[in-house]
Write an enzyme that holds these catalytic residues in place. Structure first.
Site, PDB file in Angstrom:
ATOM      1  N   GLU A   1      -3.230  42.468  33.492  1.00  0.00           N
ATOM      2  CA  GLU A   1      -3.931  43.365  32.564  1.00  0.00           C
ATOM      3  C   GLU A   1      -5.406  43.285  32.950  1.00  0.00           C
ATOM      4  O   GLU A   1      -6.020  42.228  32.778  1.00  0.00           O
ATOM      5  CB  GLU A   1      -3.705  42.911  31.121  1.00  0.00           C
ATOM      6  CG  GLU A   1      -2.269  42.930  30.683  1.00  0.00           C
ATOM      7  CD  GLU A   1      -1.737  44.362  30.495  1.00  0.00           C
ATOM      8  OE1 GLU A   1      -2.528  45.306  30.561  1.00  0.00           O
ATOM      9  OE2 GLU A   1      -0.523  44.496  30.278  1.00  0.00           O
TER      10      GLU A   1
ATOM     11  N   CYS B   1     -11.588  45.408  27.021  1.00  0.00           N
ATOM     12  CA  CYS B   1     -11.081  46.212  28.136  1.00  0.00           C
ATOM     13  C   CYS B   1     -10.775  47.626  27.663  1.00  0.00           C
ATOM     14  O   CYS B   1     -10.894  48.576  28.411  1.00  0.00           O
ATOM     15  CB  CYS B   1      -9.828  45.583  28.717  1.00  0.00           C
ATOM     16  SG  CYS B   1      -8.516  45.504  27.519  1.00  0.00           S
TER      17      CYS B   1
ATOM     18  N   ASN C   1     -12.820  37.176  26.315  1.00  0.00           N
ATOM     19  CA  ASN C   1     -13.127  37.968  25.111  1.00  0.00           C
ATOM     20  C   ASN C   1     -12.126  37.819  23.988  1.00  0.00           C
ATOM     21  O   ASN C   1     -12.398  38.190  22.851  1.00  0.00           O
ATOM     22  CB  ASN C   1     -13.330  39.437  25.490  1.00  0.00           C
ATOM     23  CG  ASN C   1     -12.076  40.065  26.062  1.00  0.00           C
ATOM     24  OD1 ASN C   1     -11.180  39.363  26.504  1.00  0.00           O
ATOM     25  ND2 ASN C   1     -12.012  41.381  26.027  1.00  0.00           N
TER      26      ASN C   1
HETATM   27  P1  NAP Z   1     -12.450  37.167  34.807  1.00  0.00           P
HETATM   28  O1  NAP Z   1     -13.782  36.731  35.259  1.00  0.00           O
HETATM   29  O2  NAP Z   1     -11.560  37.898  35.716  1.00  0.00           O
HETATM   30  O3  NAP Z   1     -11.690  35.820  34.312  1.00  0.00           O
HETATM   31  C1  NAP Z   1     -10.416  35.926  33.716  1.00  0.00           C
HETATM   32  C2  NAP Z   1      -9.696  34.598  33.881  1.00  0.00           C
HETATM   33  O4  NAP Z   1      -9.406  34.392  35.253  1.00  0.00           O
HETATM   34  C3  NAP Z   1     -10.533  33.400  33.441  1.00  0.00           C
HETATM   35  O5  NAP Z   1      -9.690  32.419  32.863  1.00  0.00           O
HETATM   36  C4  NAP Z   1     -11.077  32.890  34.770  1.00  0.00           C
HETATM   37  O6  NAP Z   1     -11.405  31.529  34.767  1.00  0.00           O
HETATM   38  C5  NAP Z   1      -9.872  33.106  35.650  1.00  0.00           C
HETATM   39  N1  NAP Z   1     -10.163  33.146  37.087  1.00  0.00           N
HETATM   40  C6  NAP Z   1     -11.313  33.490  37.705  1.00  0.00           C
HETATM   41  N2  NAP Z   1     -11.166  33.418  39.046  1.00  0.00           N
HETATM   42  C7  NAP Z   1      -9.887  33.009  39.277  1.00  0.00           C
HETATM   43  C8  NAP Z   1      -9.101  32.731  40.451  1.00  0.00           C
HETATM   44  N3  NAP Z   1      -9.600  32.841  41.681  1.00  0.00           N
HETATM   45  N4  NAP Z   1      -7.817  32.325  40.282  1.00  0.00           N
HETATM   46  C9  NAP Z   1      -7.291  32.197  39.040  1.00  0.00           C
HETATM   47  N5  NAP Z   1      -7.974  32.436  37.897  1.00  0.00           N
HETATM   48  C10 NAP Z   1      -9.255  32.840  38.025  1.00  0.00           C
HETATM   49  O7  NAP Z   1     -12.533  38.065  33.487  1.00  0.00           O
HETATM   50  P2  NAP Z   1     -13.371  37.757  32.149  1.00  0.00           P
HETATM   51  O8  NAP Z   1     -14.805  37.832  32.499  1.00  0.00           O
HETATM   52  O9  NAP Z   1     -12.842  36.542  31.510  1.00  0.00           O
HETATM   53  O10 NAP Z   1     -12.944  39.013  31.250  1.00  0.00           O
HETATM   54  C11 NAP Z   1     -13.593  40.251  31.421  1.00  0.00           C
HETATM   55  C12 NAP Z   1     -12.765  41.157  32.306  1.00  0.00           C
HETATM   56  O11 NAP Z   1     -11.388  41.098  31.932  1.00  0.00           O
HETATM   57  C13 NAP Z   1     -13.162  42.617  32.164  1.00  0.00           C
HETATM   58  O12 NAP Z   1     -13.047  43.274  33.403  1.00  0.00           O
HETATM   59  C14 NAP Z   1     -12.126  43.187  31.205  1.00  0.00           C
HETATM   60  O13 NAP Z   1     -11.924  44.574  31.360  1.00  0.00           O
HETATM   61  C15 NAP Z   1     -10.904  42.403  31.600  1.00  0.00           C
HETATM   62  N6  NAP Z   1      -9.991  42.327  30.475  1.00  0.00           N
HETATM   63  C16 NAP Z   1      -8.843  43.084  30.507  1.00  0.00           C
HETATM   64  C17 NAP Z   1      -7.981  43.050  29.427  1.00  0.00           C
HETATM   65  C18 NAP Z   1      -6.715  43.847  29.396  1.00  0.00           C
HETATM   66  O14 NAP Z   1      -5.879  43.583  28.503  1.00  0.00           O
HETATM   67  N7  NAP Z   1      -6.504  44.779  30.297  1.00  0.00           N
HETATM   68  C19 NAP Z   1      -8.261  42.262  28.325  1.00  0.00           C
HETATM   69  C20 NAP Z   1      -9.447  41.507  28.328  1.00  0.00           C
HETATM   70  C21 NAP Z   1     -10.310  41.547  29.422  1.00  0.00           C
HETATM   71  P3  NAP Z   1     -12.970  31.139  34.501  1.00  0.00           P
HETATM   72  O15 NAP Z   1     -13.284  31.553  33.115  1.00  0.00           O
HETATM   73  O16 NAP Z   1     -12.978  29.648  34.693  1.00  0.00           O
HETATM   74  O17 NAP Z   1     -13.768  31.863  35.528  1.00  0.00           O
HETATM   75  O1  G3P Z   2     -10.092  43.419  25.983  1.00  0.00           O
HETATM   76  C1  G3P Z   2      -9.072  42.938  25.185  1.00  0.00           C
HETATM   77  C2  G3P Z   2      -8.010  44.006  25.063  1.00  0.00           C
HETATM   78  O2  G3P Z   2      -6.775  43.427  24.976  1.00  0.00           O
HETATM   79  C3  G3P Z   2      -8.372  44.910  23.907  1.00  0.00           C
HETATM   80  O3  G3P Z   2      -7.763  44.529  22.725  1.00  0.00           O
HETATM   81  O4  G3P Z   2      -7.168  44.986  20.388  1.00  0.00           O
HETATM   82  O5  G3P Z   2      -9.580  45.040  21.082  1.00  0.00           O
HETATM   83  O6  G3P Z   2      -8.040  46.855  21.821  1.00  0.00           O
HETATM   84  P1  G3P Z   2      -8.167  45.399  21.424  1.00  0.00           P
END
Ligand code: NAP
Ligand code: G3P
Length: 498
Positions: free
Chosen positions: A269, A303, A173
């Site tokens: 995160e 997130c 994202n």
């Molecule tokens: P995701 O599916 O967990 O993927 C995140 C990253 O991890 C991607 O680069 C993914 O690669 C990689 N990945 C997947 N499986 C892995 C493994 N086994 N080992 C190492 N890396 C691996 O998350 P997303 O769909 O990209 O993002 C959405 C999620 O992230 C939501 O739950 C959101 O809440 C969370 N998020 C949290 C924050 C925060 O700051 N707290 C910010 C943004 C998003 P691939 O793309 O190749 O699968």
């Molecule tokens: O999901 C991405 C997280 O880092 C949120 O960033 O700036 O949209 O609150 P922001």
């Protein structure tokens, strides 16, 4: 379109027929995967082919990490001002790519044009701020005489040193900003980086390699590994050459990393289910606007999105009416037309959101607006009278759906908020700052916003999740600290010099 620039073909991409093929930066070279295997990246907007990225292999990973380890030795001893200058230069170079990267973000992750431009500009600011912060970080000097039995002849000089090779993994994202939020602090702290961008977001993220290459990052200091996390991820996170993992993404993957990574520092995160607690004395118009923006920006794929509303029942009717009026102003459409609600990142993501919507309806929630879907488009949806037996009360939709739960007391609101497995952020809307502080102190989250939607910025603030929302603290200085460690050198003076 990608064209030749000056005396140098844009090194990280070439055309194969009509298709843009992206290479990876590794040891200062632009390389393709060992087996020449690639992954096609399609746009979630119109299924058009944007380009092809490398599907790298374990041998590619081994080589990248070997180069990173070697390069880090001299990078760590480069004067901090020189490391900081490279970050500043990368930020300046990124200025010329704003439009190009924004257009890729629009296609690759269906982010609205204005939000895409804002992500890139925010990243430029992030890099400048990181460079300046690093130059002002210092250690400390401690004398022994504060402790019984010792005197000033024993002196500890405490410095901060890099951890080594950092594996930076970012989510779809914010494939530019949340990549740089790891890579820049890691680099300026003297580490080398193995950067694994999200597959859907890799093309946007690949520009970072080009930009740092142009900024003069030494060979091997920054290396990009692309490939599906489900295929190459475990090899990366368990690799003995990795000294720290800085991950942003889902709780599911984050918890998997925590189990598999072994005894190395982690910064995670993860997901969130941020609650907006609305008290009777709030400014209802401001509150409704904040909640709707917080819930539906980038179609709820943040997130820190507001993912549930816990409202005192006395004012609930008024609040939901104002929220619905705000939702009706949202434009559903194409990201290039700067719509507010754009296609979700994948069919799978849209299916999951629809599942939560259907479950809420089946269990008796009152649909106020939405529940309309066309492919990956889901119209902004608000439910009232959501109860604790519904999945939407607890699960993270990562899409444009918002549950309203009516509560009878502040204690009930705090109880429901804290029952969540997540603990990223929360927000409280009230004119009574004493009440707001009292509630904030009881919420089991990383950050509480008072009279504002939940959000990460500004980026020098600490940003952290607790419970299933993460481990460790991000935020420019905090990230540099997380990717460096103390190193103490103790001087033992001869007593004659007392
Ligand atoms: P995701 O599916 O967990 O993927 C995140 C990253 O991890 C991607 O680069 C993914 O690669 C990689 N990945 C997947 N499986 C892995 C493994 N086994 N080992 C190492 N890396 C691996 O998350 P997303 O769909 O990209 O993002 C959405 C999620 O992230 C939501 O739950 C959101 O809440 C969370 N998020 C949290 C924050 C925060 O700051 N707290 C910010 C943004 C998003 P691939 O793309 O190749 O699968
Ligand atoms: O999901 C991405 C997280 O880092 C949120 O960033 O700036 O949209 O609150 P922001």
């Amino acid at each position: 379109m990608i064209e030749e620039r000056g005396d140098r073909m844009f090194s990280f991409v070439y055309k194969e027929g009509e298709v843009n093929v992206y290479k990876n930066l590794c040891n200062g070279q632009w390389v393709e995967s060992e087996k020449k295997q690639r992954i096609k990246i399609y746009s979630p907007v119109d299924d058009s082919l944007i380009g092809e990225i490398q599907a790298q292999t374990k041998n590619d990973v081994d080589y990248a990490i070997e180069c990173a380890k070697e390069a880090q030795k001299s990078w760590a001893f480069m004067p901090i001002r020189d490391r900081a200058d490279i970050i500043h230069k990368a930020a300046r170079i990124m200025e010329k790519y704003i439009e190009e990267i924004a257009n890729i973000l629009v296609k690759e992750i269906a982010k609205s044009k204005s939000s895409a431009i804002s992500e890139v500009k925010r990243t430029i600011d992030f890099m400048h701020f990181t460079a300046e912060t690093a130059k002002r970080m210092t250690g400390e000097t401690i004398y022994g005489d504060a402790f019984p039995g010792f005197d000033k002849t024993k002196i500890s000089i405490v410095d901060r040193v890099p951890l080594g090779v950092i594996l930076c993994i970012s989510p779809f994202n914010y494939p530019v900003n949340l990549s740089v939020s790891k890579v820049a602090p890691a680099l300026v702290g003297g580490n080398s980086v193995i950067f694994k961008p999200p597959t859907q977001g890799s093309i946007s993220a690949m520009y970072l390699g080009q930009i740092f290459d142009e900024a003069g990052i030494p060979p091997g200091v920054l290396n990009i590994i692309t490939g599906k996390g489900s295929e190459i991820g475990d090899y990366l996170i368990t690799h003995p050459g990795i000294d720290m993992i800085n991950f942003t993404g889902s709780t599911e993957v984050g918890q998997h990393i925590a189990k598999e990574a072994g005894m190395i520092p982690l910064l995670l995160e993860l997901g969130g289910k941020d609650a907006a607690i609305v008290l009777e004395d709030c400014d209802l118009d401001e509150t409704a606007q904040n909640i709707v923006k917080g819930a539906f920006n980038y179609s709820g794929q943040r997130c820190t999105a507001v993912k549930r509303v816990l409202v005192m029942e006395e004012i609930a009717d008024e609040l939901v009416a104002k929220m619905v009026a705000e939702v009706k102003k949202l434009k559903v459409g194409k990201p290039e037309e700067d719509a507010d609600i754009t296609p979700l990142i994948s069919d799978k993501a849209a299916d999951f959101v629809q599942e939560l919507i259907d479950d809420a309806i089946n269990k008796g929630a009152k649909l106020l607006i939405g529940n309309k879907r066309e492919g990956r488009y889901i119209w902004p949806t608000v439910f009232d009278y959501v109860t604790e037996d519904m999945r939407l009360a607890w699960e993270e939709p990562f899409g444009p759906v918002l549950p309203v739960m009516r509560v009878k007391s502040i204690e009930e609101a705090i109880d429901i908020s804290n029952k969540s497995e997540y603990g990223l952020q929360g927000c409280v809307f009230t004119k009574n700052i004493d009440k707001a502080f009292a509630i904030a102190q009881k919420l089991e989250v990383g950050t509480v916003q008072i009279n504002n939607k939940t959000e990460r910025g500004p980026d020098h603030f600490p940003f952290l999740g607790v419970k299933a929302s993460g481990l460790g603290t991000q935020g420019i200085r905090y990230s540099i600290e997380a990717m460096t460690r103390s190193k103490a050198i103790v001087i033992n003076l001869d007593n004659d010099y007392k």
